[in-house]
Design an enzyme around this catalytic site. Structure first.
Site, short mmCIF file in Angstrom:
data_model
loop_
_atom_site.label_atom_id
_atom_site.label_comp_id
_atom_site.label_asym_id
_atom_site.label_seq_id
_atom_site.Cartn_x
_atom_site.Cartn_y
_atom_site.Cartn_z
N GLU A 23 36.04 44.38 41.48
CA GLU A 23 35.85 43.10 40.59
C GLU A 23 34.95 42.12 40.99
OE1 GLU A 23 39.59 40.46 40.45
OE2 GLU A 23 40.53 42.29 41.36
N SER A 63 45.23 35.98 38.65
CA SER A 63 43.90 35.34 38.17
C SER A 63 44.09 34.03 38.16
CB SER A 63 43.58 36.15 36.83
OG SER A 63 42.52 35.82 36.11
#
Length: 285
Positions: A245, A148
């Site tokens: 996502e 991330s």
């Protein structure tokens, strides 16, 4: 087909995201809930944990005492949108990853977090740890990894090290990396806003980007949004991202641009998977 465990986990994350969005000043709440991760797993066998200081930066060392461990050192940069996360909360995952990678040791820095320390504080800390590892292990393989926001910092570290003509990692693992804080390159950002159980445009724009960028920089800075940096001369990358996502396009575009720049990239898209799914210990995926 996705497992039952992944569906249950996805629903849990959707409830969490709704709770976070309902609170405007939620940094403390998100941090506290994220630290619960530290108790969702166990330290792997034949490992020893030490807490070190590299200059002013706290660093957790995971030492692998397996007799078959390779001559490999990993620097892992944790995620958390630049505002949350710690070496402690990541231990159940990073400890297992160190063993799975058959590494001799892994280092997880507790870099400074925003909003208390906006860009470039976090990157400066991670880069300082990289410099120390290069000095400490001149003859060992150095591997870099991050998820991330940690994936963002890992890529920015590579760009900075290349520009300074420093040693680069032999290879890099990015998991669900967030590489474009301008939020301008992605189509999945809006298309998958309802499918992604963890993130959406509103959440990123309100609760993460302003805290990290602060008042002195623009989101298109190449070390803030390294998707837009010059990628030539970088080491090989292995990138994992979920098909559900909102950050899916960050990985797709990075893989395309990196390949065009002559960089080797292996991109794996987990079908039906969400943000950082490999970290969920009870999911078969």
């Amino acid at each position: 087909m996705s497992s039952l465990q992944s569906h249950v986990t996805s629903m849990f994350f959707k409830v969490n995201r709704a709770l976070f969005i309902a609170h405007k000043n939620n940094t403390k709440l998100i941090r506290n809930m994220h630290e619960v991760r530290a108790y969702l797993g166990f330290k792997p066998l034949k490992t020893k944990i030490r807490h070190l200081q590299f200059d002013h930066i706290p660093v957790m060392q995971i030492k692998n005492y397996d007799k078959n461990a390779d001559n490999r050192i990993i620097l892992y940069v944790h995620g958390g949108g630049f505002i949350i996360g710690s070496s402690k909360s990541y231990l159940p995952y990073t400890g297992g990853l160190c063993k799975q990678a058959n590494a001799e040791a892994m280092y997880v820095p507790d870099y400074r977090l925003a909003p208390e320390a906006p860009f470039p504080a976090g990157l400066d800390d991670v880069f300082a740890v990289w410099e120390q590892l290069c000095f400490k292990y001149p003859d060992k393989e150095l591997v870099l990894a991050g998820d991330s926001a940690g994936g963002n910092l890992a890529l920015a570290l590579c760009v900075k090290a290349r520009d300074l003509k420093m040693r680069l990692p032999s290879r890099v693992y990015l998991q669900s990396p967030w590489l474009d804080l301008t939020l301008s390159s992605s189509t999945t950002l809006d298309r998958f806003g309802k499918r992604d159980p963890l993130l959406n445009r509103f959440f990123l724009e309100r609760d993460f980007i302003p805290h990290y960028i602060g008042k002195d920089y623009s989101p298109d800075h190449p070390l803030i949004s390294p998707l837009h940096a010059d990628l030539t001369g970088l080491p090989p990358f292995y990138v994992q991202v979920g098909s559900k996502e909102v950050l899916l396009d960050d990985s797709r575009i990075f893989a395309k641009r990196a390949a065009e720049a002559g960089v080797k990239v292996m991109l794996e898209v987990g079908k039906g998977m969400f943000h950082v799914w490999p970290q969920i210990p009870f999911m078969p995926e």
